[in-house]
Motif scaffolding. Structure first.
Motif, PDB file in Angstrom:
ATOM      1  N   PHE A  73      -3.337   0.828   1.276  1.00 55.95           N
ATOM      2  CA  PHE A  73      -1.749   1.005   1.569  1.00 55.95           C
ATOM      3  C   PHE A  73      -1.236  -0.187   0.900  1.00 55.95           C
ATOM      4  CE2 PHE A  73      -3.296  -0.631   5.661  1.00 55.95           C
ATOM      5  CZ  PHE A  73      -2.701  -1.749   5.928  1.00 55.95           C
ATOM      6  N   TRP A  74       0.132  -0.283   0.682  1.00 59.57           N
ATOM      7  CA  TRP A  74       0.755  -1.504   0.335  1.00 59.57           C
ATOM      8  C   TRP A  74       1.648  -2.050   1.213  1.00 59.57           C
ATOM      9  CZ3 TRP A  74      -0.252   2.981  -2.873  1.00 59.57           C
ATOM     10  CH2 TRP A  74      -0.931   2.615  -4.009  1.00 59.57           C
ATOM     11  N   ILE A  75       1.734  -3.225   1.419  1.00 59.03           N
ATOM     12  CA  ILE A  75       2.731  -3.915   2.170  1.00 59.03           C
ATOM     13  C   ILE A  75       3.548  -4.898   1.498  1.00 59.03           C
ATOM     14  CG2 ILE A  75       1.285  -3.746   4.430  1.00 59.03           C
ATOM     15  CD1 ILE A  75       0.596  -6.571   4.116  1.00 59.03           C
ATOM     16  N   GLN A  76       4.760  -5.013   1.918  1.00 57.23           N
ATOM     17  CA  GLN A  76       5.708  -6.152   1.388  1.00 57.23           C
ATOM     18  C   GLN A  76       6.449  -6.731   2.304  1.00 57.23           C
ATOM     19  OE1 GLN A  76       7.963  -4.209  -2.107  1.00 57.23           O
ATOM     20  NE2 GLN A  76       9.486  -5.971  -1.755  1.00 57.23           N
ATOM     21  N   ASP A  77       6.713  -8.390   2.264  1.00 54.06           N
ATOM     22  CA  ASP A  77       7.312  -8.975   3.138  1.00 54.06           C
ATOM     23  C   ASP A  77       8.916  -8.866   2.798  1.00 54.06           C
ATOM     24  OD1 ASP A  77       8.492 -11.314   4.449  1.00 54.06           O
ATOM     25  OD2 ASP A  77       6.819 -12.536   3.897  1.00 54.06           O
ATOM     26  N   PRO A  78       9.640  -8.591   3.891  1.00 50.68           N
ATOM     27  CA  PRO A  78      10.964  -8.166   3.599  1.00 50.68           C
ATOM     28  C   PRO A  78      11.719  -9.541   3.493  1.00 50.68           C
ATOM     29  CG  PRO A  78      10.223  -8.166   6.077  1.00 50.68           C
ATOM     30  CD  PRO A  78       9.117  -8.169   5.170  1.00 50.68           C
ATOM     31  N   ASN A  79      11.090 -10.651   3.595  1.00 45.28           N
ATOM     32  CA  ASN A  79      11.692 -11.901   3.428  1.00 45.28           C
ATOM     33  C   ASN A  79      11.326 -12.799   2.263  1.00 45.28           C
ATOM     34  OD1 ASN A  79      13.546 -11.747   6.127  1.00 45.28           O
ATOM     35  ND2 ASN A  79      11.613 -11.701   7.197  1.00 45.28           N
ATOM     36  N   PRO A  80      11.668 -12.604   1.249  1.00 50.82           N
ATOM     37  CA  PRO A  80      11.072 -13.224   0.118  1.00 50.82           C
ATOM     38  C   PRO A  80      11.326 -14.452  -0.037  1.00 50.82           C
ATOM     39  CG  PRO A  80      13.050 -12.170  -0.598  1.00 50.82           C
ATOM     40  CD  PRO A  80      12.866 -11.472   0.866  1.00 50.82           C
ATOM     41  N   ASP A  81      10.388 -15.339  -0.922  1.00 58.90           N
ATOM     42  CA  ASP A  81      10.782 -16.603  -1.018  1.00 58.90           C
ATOM     43  C   ASP A  81      11.580 -16.918  -2.396  1.00 58.90           C
ATOM     44  OD1 ASP A  81       9.215 -16.184  -3.279  1.00 58.90           O
ATOM     45  OD2 ASP A  81       7.678 -17.688  -2.870  1.00 58.90           O
ATOM     46  N   ALA A  82      12.026 -17.959  -2.889  1.00 61.04           N
ATOM     47  CA  ALA A  82      13.116 -18.201  -3.882  1.00 61.04           C
ATOM     48  C   ALA A  82      12.332 -18.044  -4.976  1.00 61.04           C
ATOM     49  CB  ALA A  82      13.727 -19.530  -3.707  1.00 61.04           C
ATOM     50  N   ASP A  83      10.812 -17.993  -5.235  1.00 58.98           N
ATOM     51  CA  ASP A  83      10.279 -18.295  -6.492  1.00 58.98           C
ATOM     52  C   ASP A  83       9.949 -16.835  -7.275  1.00 58.98           C
ATOM     53  OD1 ASP A  83       8.473 -18.913  -8.786  1.00 58.98           O
ATOM     54  OD2 ASP A  83       7.210 -20.087  -7.445  1.00 58.98           O
ATOM     55  N   PRO A  84      10.520 -16.640  -8.428  1.00 61.70           N
ATOM     56  CA  PRO A  84      10.381 -15.341  -9.147  1.00 61.70           C
ATOM     57  C   PRO A  84       9.008 -15.108  -9.519  1.00 61.70           C
ATOM     58  CG  PRO A  84      11.710 -16.761 -10.469  1.00 61.70           C
ATOM     59  CD  PRO A  84      11.319 -17.580  -9.128  1.00 61.70           C
ATOM     60  N   ALA A  85       8.107 -15.953  -9.586  1.00 67.28           N
ATOM     61  CA  ALA A  85       6.971 -15.989 -10.022  1.00 67.28           C
ATOM     62  C   ALA A  85       6.094 -15.362  -9.186  1.00 67.28           C
ATOM     63  CB  ALA A  85       6.339 -17.261 -10.493  1.00 67.28           C
ATOM     64  N   THR A  86       6.315 -15.385  -7.745  1.00 69.18           N
ATOM     65  CA  THR A  86       5.489 -14.792  -6.734  1.00 69.18           C
ATOM     66  C   THR A  86       5.527 -13.456  -6.131  1.00 69.18           C
ATOM     67  OG1 THR A  86       6.920 -15.930  -4.979  1.00 69.18           O
ATOM     68  CG2 THR A  86       4.854 -17.294  -5.658  1.00 69.18           C
ATOM     69  N   SER A  87       4.816 -12.602  -6.143  1.00 68.96           N
ATOM     70  CA  SER A  87       5.128 -11.413  -5.593  1.00 68.96           C
ATOM     71  C   SER A  87       5.295 -11.206  -4.281  1.00 68.96           C
ATOM     72  CB  SER A  87       4.210 -10.222  -6.342  1.00 68.96           C
ATOM     73  OG  SER A  87       3.856  -8.907  -5.720  1.00 68.96           O
ATOM     74  N   GLU A  88       5.951 -10.372  -3.748  1.00 70.86           N
ATOM     75  CA  GLU A  88       6.178  -9.980  -2.475  1.00 70.86           C
ATOM     76  C   GLU A  88       5.326  -9.039  -1.678  1.00 70.86           C
ATOM     77  OE1 GLU A  88       7.610 -12.461  -0.420  1.00 70.86           O
ATOM     78  OE2 GLU A  88       8.212 -13.526  -2.089  1.00 70.86           O
ATOM     79  N   GLY A  89       4.470  -8.341  -2.523  1.00 67.38           N
ATOM     80  CA  GLY A  89       3.558  -7.306  -2.230  1.00 67.38           C
ATOM     81  C   GLY A  89       2.250  -7.439  -2.465  1.00 67.38           C
TER      82      GLY A  89
END
Length: 608
Positions: A73-89
């Protein structure tokens, strides 16, 4: 093209349904030094935590895969950081059916792994995963993080950065630049919930329940809705593969040019059969473009019509004979000469030493007659068992069909699987030493590959030499989404050798008779702009006639959403300079989900 694993045929099952829910509440206390998903993904393609244990990684479940060999399964952090290079999933690999649902807030502990779909030798990029996980469901019914919209404005125009020379041109260690390169942009969203809307289909639905769309509707578009692959530097950045987390029966049967209206959304995955893929738990509504199969013009009395058609492993057990016959009669208008590629022996893939294909060919000829076409005659040479590549036991080969009411074949005895055809002079004109014959069949360039079949035909008193080819496939080449940029095309080496041999043979013919009409055609397995084509063309001995078409019309095959040239008809100077030939790439297969072959036939009409 590369074959696909049968594992992809595994039935899909409903994995999850997004549920409306309340605000996310994580009940378990967070550790001050806990690792977040964006920490795991990092700013390059390789996780800084690869091989390390992580504890209590938090996220919301956005999709669940319960089928195949990659369950999880996939999970995603609902509170992302400010870096567009880092995926949150990130994908959590469970190996067995996961016990979570979309909307669950979970904590995951496990080992971070970089999984390379297809194995490291494939050259594919790695997929960051958490493996051997311990999963705790903290709460259920939470809102899924909003999907990131992928569209024409978000995807950069440049495809990929140049790889690091110190790392064999790998891009894995390079810092992602998602605003500059398309592959970096997609990588920065790996594992995240993404959405495309109102997208056009550029690769028809295939037997593996996949299709391809573009988010850039005008990127190298052709008039039938496809996206043309016109050079090694125009990889078409807007292409994305769509798979489904739902039932197979619910997946749309789409053709090129159709549209998925509304939203198509789900986690962005990466696999060996297409790279970045939206594994959709929501698929847009199919809107048909009404694409129809093309029909070429019938040749005039003074015109000779020559065609090439790859019939994709045709053997007597197939159910497509009537359809192929209809295509030849109705869509190709019964060409005078047809070069067929991938005719299998009389028992197909049964590997018992059978090499004869008379039953296969006769069944097709009878079907053509039943469809209202001519009673074709035929010539071919049976290969030595299991020496010409293709499906083991199938013994694929090229076959000439010709209409004896319009054209005659000049038979010269002695041609067989191992005898090389030569060129001689008879009454001041070029002639073959054997007809039909094979070009230098013992040469290592043809190892595990089809040997060119040469025939001498006569049309209205004029001799025409025809060379039927099926060059080495692209199997083993690195994918466009490879970690190595620019990608390596290892299969070219053998095709270059093959092209040089065919060109040398044509040169022998033209040295013997300068104004000889020579046609080299077939499944060249390479593009009209490739070095293979340039070697075939040589110093003007041949010219690829598909280049007489506008660039947007140059394609015979659709692969991963790219409409491209694999099948070609090349002509000698006497034909090219006559300026009275017509070329047609007849699109009857490559754009359709119910194709009977993956190749479109090509037709040349000219006055010898």
């Amino acid at each position: 093209m590369p074959s696909r694993s049968s594992a992809r045929l595994a039935a899909l099952t409903v994995a999850a349904v997004c549920s409306a829910a309340s605000t996310v509440v994580i009940a378990a206390p967070a550790h001050a030094d806990s690792v977040r998903i964006h920490d795991i993904q990092g700013t390059t393609r390789t996780s800084p935590y690869a091989g390390k244990q992580v504890t209590d990684v938090t996220g919301i479940v956005t999709g669940v895969r319960t089928y195949g060999s990659s369950r999880g399964f996939w999970i995603q952090d609902p509170n992302p950081d400010a870096d567009p290079a880092t995926s949150e999933g990130v994908f959590v690999f469970t190996s067995s059916t996961p016990k979570v649902a979309v909307g669950d807030a979970v904590t995951v502990s496990g080992t971070v792994s970089e999984f390379v779909p297809g194995g490291t030798s494939s050259g594919n990029q790695a997929l960051t995963e958490i493996v051997r996980p311990t999963v705790t469901v903290v709460s259920s019914g939470n809102a899924v993080p909003a999907a990131t919209v992928v569209n024409a404005w978000s995807v950069p125009a440049a495809y990929a950065p140049a790889g690091d020379p110190a790392a064999n041109n790998s891009i894995n260690g390079l810092t992602l630049q998602p605003r500059k390169y398309a592959l970096d942009y997609y990588e920065s969203l790996e594992g995240m919930n993404v959405q495309v809307s109102d997208v056009r289909v550029v690769g028809a639905t295939d037997p593996f329940t996949e299709l391809w769309v573009t988010v850039k509707p005008w990127e190298n578009r052709n008039r039938r809705g496809g996206t043309v692959y016109g050079s090694y530097d125009s990889q078409n950045t807007g292409r994305l593969q769509i798979q489904s987390l739902g039932k197979v029966a619910d997946f749309p049967a789409a053709n090129v040019g159709d549209q998925l209206t509304g939203a198509t959304a789900g986690p962005l995955d990466y696999n060996q059969f297409g790279g970045y893929t939206v594994v959709a738990n929501q698929i847009g509504t199919l809107k048909s473009a009404g694409l129809e199969r093309e029909t070429t013009q019938k040749q005039k009395n003074g015109e000779l019509a020559v065609a090439t058609y790859n019939v994709e492993n045709l053997d007597p057990g197939d159910a497509t004979f009537a359809q192929h016959a209809s295509a030849i009669v109705n869509n190709l208008k019964s060409p005078d000469i047809v070069s067929l590629e991938e005719i299998q022996d009389n028992n197909g893939a049964t590997n018992d030493g059978t090499v004869a294909a008379d039953q296969t060919v006769t069944k097709l000829i009878d079907a053509i007659v039943a469809a209202g076409g001519p009673k074709y005659d035929w010539r071919s040479i049976d290969p030595t068992n299991n020496t010409d590549g293709g499906e083991p036991g199938g013994n694929i080969r090229q076959v000439f069909l010709f209409n004896p009411e319009r054209v005659s074949f000049t038979d010269r005895a002695g041609g067989d699987a191992t005898t090389a055809v030569g060129v001689t002079k008879v009454r001041g004109k070029a002639a073959l030493t054997v007809s039909p014959g094979r070009i230098d069949p013992a040469n290592a360039a043809w190892n595990s590959s089809r040997k060119p079949l040469v025939g001498e035909f006569v049309f209205r008193g004029r001799t025409v030499f025809v060379i039927a080819n099926h060059f080495n496939s692209k199997g083993g080449d690195q994918a466009l989404t490879s970690q190595y940029q620019p990608v390596a095309r290892s299969s070219e080496t053998q095709r270059h050798q093959q092209a040089a041999l065919v060109n040398a043979f044509v040169k022998d013919v033209l040295d013997t008779q300068k104004n000889a009409d020579v046609i080299a055609l077939g499944d060249i397995n390479d593009f009209e702009f490739s070095d293979t084509a340039r070697i075939l063309e040589g110093d003007g001995e041949l010219w690829s006639a598909i280049k007489s078409l506008p660039k947007s019309e140059r394609y015979s095959y659709v692969y991963q959403g790219n409409a491209q040239v694999l099948d070609q008809i090349l002509v000698s100077p006497s034909i090219r300079r006559g300026c009275d030939f017509e070329y047609d790439s007849v699109h009857i297969n490559s754009e359709f989900n119910d194709q009977i072959s993956d190749h479109d036939p090509q037709v040349l009409r000219f006055k010898p």
